[in-house]
Design a protein around this motif. Sequence first.
Motif, PDB file in Angstrom:
ATOM      1  N   GLU A   1      47.399  51.270  11.607  1.00 64.40           N
ATOM      2  CA  GLU A   1      47.722  50.676  10.302  1.00 64.40           C
ATOM      3  C   GLU A   1      48.977  51.272   9.679  1.00 64.40           C
ATOM      4  OE1 GLU A   1      45.622  49.512   6.042  1.00 64.40           O
ATOM      5  OE2 GLU A   1      44.455  50.524   7.603  1.00 64.40           O
ATOM      6  N   ASP A   2      49.134  52.595   9.751  1.00 59.21           N
ATOM      7  CA  ASP A   2      50.314  53.229   9.154  1.00 59.21           C
ATOM      8  C   ASP A   2      51.596  52.717   9.806  1.00 59.21           C
ATOM      9  OD1 ASP A   2      48.846  54.705   7.366  1.00 59.21           O
ATOM     10  OD2 ASP A   2      48.688  56.460   8.671  1.00 59.21           O
ATOM     11  N   LEU A   3      51.600  52.653  11.142  1.00 54.99           N
ATOM     12  CA  LEU A   3      52.778  52.156  11.850  1.00 54.99           C
ATOM     13  C   LEU A   3      53.020  50.680  11.552  1.00 54.99           C
ATOM     14  CD1 LEU A   3      52.334  53.833  15.342  1.00 54.99           C
ATOM     15  CD2 LEU A   3      54.029  54.380  13.612  1.00 54.99           C
ATOM     16  N   TYR A   4      51.935  49.929  11.486  1.00 53.67           N
ATOM     17  CA  TYR A   4      52.066  48.502  11.180  1.00 53.67           C
ATOM     18  C   TYR A   4      52.728  48.301   9.818  1.00 53.67           C
ATOM     19  CZ  TYR A   4      50.798  43.901   9.461  1.00 53.67           C
ATOM     20  OH  TYR A   4      50.855  42.654   8.897  1.00 53.67           O
TER      21      TYR A   4
ATOM     22  N   VAL B   1      45.577  63.443  10.660  1.00 54.31           N
ATOM     23  CA  VAL B   1      44.230  63.622  10.118  1.00 54.31           C
ATOM     24  C   VAL B   1      43.663  62.238   9.827  1.00 54.31           C
ATOM     25  CG1 VAL B   1      42.803  64.670   8.334  1.00 54.31           C
ATOM     26  CG2 VAL B   1      44.899  65.821   9.062  1.00 54.31           C
ATOM     27  N   SER B   2      42.700  61.808  10.622  1.00 50.96           N
ATOM     28  CA  SER B   2      42.082  60.501  10.413  1.00 50.96           C
ATOM     29  C   SER B   2      41.054  60.584   9.290  1.00 50.96           C
ATOM     30  CB  SER B   2      41.397  60.038  11.698  1.00 50.96           C
ATOM     31  OG  SER B   2      40.290  60.888  11.983  1.00 50.96           O
ATOM     32  N   PRO B   3      40.657  59.460   8.714  1.00 42.77           N
ATOM     33  CA  PRO B   3      39.616  59.481   7.679  1.00 42.77           C
ATOM     34  C   PRO B   3      38.328  60.157   8.138  1.00 42.77           C
ATOM     35  CG  PRO B   3      40.700  57.356   7.694  1.00 42.77           C
ATOM     36  CD  PRO B   3      41.228  58.116   8.883  1.00 42.77           C
ATOM     37  N   SER B   4      37.929  59.909   9.386  1.00 38.15           N
ATOM     38  CA  SER B   4      36.695  60.522   9.895  1.00 38.15           C
ATOM     39  C   SER B   4      36.863  62.032  10.056  1.00 38.15           C
ATOM     40  CB  SER B   4      36.293  59.891  11.235  1.00 38.15           C
ATOM     41  OG  SER B   4      37.325  60.033  12.188  1.00 38.15           O
ATOM     42  N   SER B   5      38.061  62.471  10.509  1.00 37.04           N
ATOM     43  CA  SER B   5      38.318  63.907  10.624  1.00 37.04           C
ATOM     44  C   SER B   5      38.304  64.568   9.252  1.00 37.04           C
ATOM     45  CB  SER B   5      39.674  64.155  11.294  1.00 37.04           C
ATOM     46  OG  SER B   5      39.673  63.700  12.614  1.00 37.04           O
ATOM     47  N   PHE B   6      38.911  63.900   8.271  1.00 34.78           N
ATOM     48  CA  PHE B   6      38.937  64.442   6.915  1.00 34.78           C
ATOM     49  C   PHE B   6      37.521  64.632   6.381  1.00 34.78           C
ATOM     50  CE2 PHE B   6      39.197  63.604   2.255  1.00 34.78           C
ATOM     51  CZ  PHE B   6      39.836  64.789   1.900  1.00 34.78           C
ATOM     52  N   SER B   7      36.650  63.652   6.607  1.00 37.02           N
ATOM     53  CA  SER B   7      35.251  63.765   6.164  1.00 37.02           C
ATOM     54  C   SER B   7      34.560  64.938   6.846  1.00 37.02           C
ATOM     55  CB  SER B   7      34.493  62.468   6.466  1.00 37.02           C
ATOM     56  OG  SER B   7      35.057  61.390   5.766  1.00 37.02           O
TER      57      SER B   7
ATOM     58  N   ASP C   1      53.403  73.609  -0.622  1.00 39.13           N
ATOM     59  CA  ASP C   1      54.614  74.210  -0.047  1.00 39.13           C
ATOM     60  C   ASP C   1      54.503  74.444   1.464  1.00 39.13           C
ATOM     61  OD1 ASP C   1      52.870  76.354  -0.006  1.00 39.13           O
ATOM     62  OD2 ASP C   1      54.092  77.662  -1.252  1.00 39.13           O
ATOM     63  N   LYS C   2      53.317  74.205   2.019  1.00 37.38           N
ATOM     64  CA  LYS C   2      53.147  74.297   3.473  1.00 37.38           C
ATOM     65  C   LYS C   2      53.285  72.937   4.147  1.00 37.38           C
ATOM     66  CE  LYS C   2      50.367  78.457   4.159  1.00 37.38           C
ATOM     67  NZ  LYS C   2      49.282  79.016   4.990  1.00 37.38           N
ATOM     68  N   LEU C   3      53.481  71.882   3.369  1.00 34.60           N
ATOM     69  CA  LEU C   3      53.476  70.528   3.903  1.00 34.60           C
ATOM     70  C   LEU C   3      54.863  69.898   3.832  1.00 34.60           C
ATOM     71  CD1 LEU C   3      50.232  69.276   2.098  1.00 34.60           C
ATOM     72  CD2 LEU C   3      50.406  70.262   4.390  1.00 34.60           C
ATOM     73  N   VAL C   4      55.310  69.348   4.946  1.00 34.08           N
ATOM     74  CA  VAL C   4      56.591  68.636   4.992  1.00 34.08           C
ATOM     75  C   VAL C   4      56.371  67.303   5.697  1.00 34.08           C
ATOM     76  CG1 VAL C   4      58.975  68.663   5.795  1.00 34.08           C
ATOM     77  CG2 VAL C   4      57.878  70.806   5.114  1.00 34.08           C
ATOM     78  N   LEU C   5      56.777  66.219   5.035  1.00 35.39           N
ATOM     79  CA  LEU C   5      56.673  64.893   5.637  1.00 35.39           C
ATOM     80  C   LEU C   5      57.933  64.613   6.442  1.00 35.39           C
ATOM     81  CD1 LEU C   5      55.310  62.150   5.996  1.00 35.39           C
ATOM     82  CD2 LEU C   5      56.321  61.443   3.820  1.00 35.39           C
TER      83      LEU C   5
ATOM     84  N   LEU D   1      54.138  69.897   9.722  1.00 33.76           N
ATOM     85  CA  LEU D   1      55.171  68.866   9.729  1.00 33.76           C
ATOM     86  C   LEU D   1      54.455  67.571  10.070  1.00 33.76           C
ATOM     87  CD1 LEU D   1      57.871  70.886  11.715  1.00 33.76           C
ATOM     88  CD2 LEU D   1      57.450  70.837   9.246  1.00 33.76           C
ATOM     89  N   VAL D   2      54.188  66.767   9.033  1.00 34.12           N
ATOM     90  CA  VAL D   2      53.232  65.674   9.179  1.00 34.12           C
ATOM     91  C   VAL D   2      53.927  64.343   9.402  1.00 34.12           C
ATOM     92  CG1 VAL D   2      51.643  66.932   7.686  1.00 34.12           C
ATOM     93  CG2 VAL D   2      53.043  65.103   6.716  1.00 34.12           C
ATOM     94  N   ARG D   3      53.153  63.382   9.881  1.00 33.65           N
ATOM     95  CA  ARG D   3      53.709  62.088  10.280  1.00 33.65           C
ATOM     96  C   ARG D   3      53.664  61.034   9.179  1.00 33.65           C
ATOM     97  NH1 ARG D   3      49.002  58.855  13.500  1.00 33.65           N
ATOM     98  NH2 ARG D   3      47.450  59.242  11.908  1.00 33.65           N
ATOM     99  N   SER D   4      52.718  61.144   8.200  1.00 30.90           N
ATOM    100  CA  SER D   4      52.590  60.078   7.209  1.00 30.90           C
ATOM    101  C   SER D   4      52.116  60.613   5.862  1.00 30.90           C
ATOM    102  CB  SER D   4      51.607  59.011   7.699  1.00 30.90           C
ATOM    103  OG  SER D   4      50.269  59.497   7.621  1.00 30.90           O
ATOM    104  N   GLU D   5      52.277  59.785   4.847  1.00 29.35           N
ATOM    105  CA  GLU D   5      51.817  60.122   3.492  1.00 29.35           C
ATOM    106  C   GLU D   5      50.311  60.347   3.477  1.00 29.35           C
ATOM    107  OE1 GLU D   5      53.356  60.681   0.734  1.00 29.35           O
ATOM    108  OE2 GLU D   5      55.373  59.821   0.885  1.00 29.35           O
ATOM    109  N   LYS D   6      49.595  59.563   4.266  1.00 33.92           N
ATOM    110  CA  LYS D   6      48.142  59.692   4.300  1.00 33.92           C
ATOM    111  C   LYS D   6      47.714  61.053   4.846  1.00 33.92           C
ATOM    112  CE  LYS D   6      45.808  56.054   5.484  1.00 33.92           C
ATOM    113  NZ  LYS D   6      45.224  54.955   6.294  1.00 33.92           N
ATOM    114  N   ASP D   7      48.376  61.511   5.900  1.00 30.28           N
ATOM    115  CA  ASP D   7      48.071  62.835   6.451  1.00 30.28           C
ATOM    116  C   ASP D   7      48.400  63.919   5.438  1.00 30.28           C
ATOM    117  OD1 ASP D   7      47.397  61.863   9.146  1.00 30.28           O
ATOM    118  OD2 ASP D   7      49.506  61.358   9.257  1.00 30.28           O
ATOM    119  N   LEU D   8      49.503  63.738   4.731  1.00 28.09           N
ATOM    120  CA  LEU D   8      49.914  64.684   3.692  1.00 28.09           C
ATOM    121  C   LEU D   8      48.846  64.788   2.604  1.00 28.09           C
ATOM    122  CD1 LEU D   8      52.744  66.200   3.345  1.00 28.09           C
ATOM    123  CD2 LEU D   8      53.175  64.545   1.545  1.00 28.09           C
ATOM    124  N   LYS D   9      48.336  63.650   2.191  1.00 28.00           N
ATOM    125  CA  LYS D   9      47.315  63.608   1.137  1.00 28.00           C
ATOM    126  C   LYS D   9      46.039  64.316   1.579  1.00 28.00           C
ATOM    127  CE  LYS D   9      44.577  60.319  -1.576  1.00 28.00           C
ATOM    128  NZ  LYS D   9      44.272  58.875  -1.795  1.00 28.00           N
TER     129      LYS D   9
END
Length: 398
Positions: free
Chosen positions: A339-342, A148-154, A191-195, A174-182
């Motif tokens: 950025e997340d990978l970096y 979920v990118s910032p633009s998608s979230f908006s 309870d539907k979210l797993v990092l 089943l998400v890839r990063s803390e940011k997507d989780l947030k």
Amino acid sequence: MVAVYNFLYTLLVFLYLPVFVLTNRKKGYRSDIRERFVLYSDSSKENTLWFHCASIGELNVAYPVIERLKEKHNILITVSSPRGKDFALKKYPYATVRSVPLDLPFLIKRFVDIYRPSALIITEGEFWLNLVVKTSERIPVLSINTRVSPSSFSFYRRFTPIYRKILNSFSRFLVRSEKDLKYLSFFVPEDKLVLCGDLKFVSSSQKKDLFLDKKGKKVIVAGSTHDPEEKVLITIYKNLRLKYPDLRLIIAPRHLERLDQIKKLLEEERLSFSLRTETDRLDSDVYIIDTIGELSGIYRYADVVFVGGTIAPVGGHNILEPAVEGKPVVIGNHYEKIEDLYRFLKKFNAVFSVNDGKEMEKLIDRLLEEGFKPELDISKYQEKILNCYIKNIEEYLV
């Protein structure tokens, strides 16, 4: 809201359909209109697992999961693009591959009735209303490597009622990063979210087994380059080869249509060059990768890697492929898209960001002189990520 969506979607389909057909015909692809309207019959197989991968990128990301699960399940794959379908047929010869039905309730229902899958697994961010909601009324729907990118979230927040309905129809993310989780926690219960981590760490290990005659030379690989990045790397190369006479530069441009531009630049700089399609020997000053799909295999011959789209203000390209090979990765300061990978790789000193060519030259010089030993055990991390995905998927397949 759902009725409005279905009305507008139907209207757009019939307005856009002729354009879609003509555009793909010009590109040499079939539009598969019959498949998109599910105008066919097929036999269902027991233990069928349905993966939806919109395009080539998602098909690559899902590969390690599909490979692990194919032992116990028949694999059904849907794709959104004609190019993606051609790719899927080659990459997954054991799977049933179809173009995804148009996102209309009766078409989704007919598709599920034909194949009777045990679950639908959607890769990354394909949140189509009927694909998700209607399918979830029959079988579990899971999202893997959710992005979920910032633009998608908006955008999702602007249409909160409809996206809350879509996202809450998933059994699990089943998400890839803390940011997507947030971002997702705004719409769905925790309870539907797993990092699990980014599946690209696992899928980036896929590469062609190709040969390059390095002959003990030191090599800088500049991958996925844009203008003016080749000029910067050529200047660095010319300076450093005074210290390292056997140094060679490999350039893999992001867009092959820029080959003539790069050749002209090398001629102006009085550097000899050769093409991948002509030789596998590093005899010239510069070796140009003029093929598609070989860059990931070239990285293993590098002593230092520069990944493009980071000096040019593009936002960055795949830094995982060289990192998985245990190579030091150098980038510019435009890494917004990665950025997340970096930040993750930075913690293990696997990637280095510089502000200009002078900084890059000093860094590459140090890495060539001192060598590089990775601090991250990629193989253990890959297994941890993949096991997280498999474990959570299999909970819904009992």
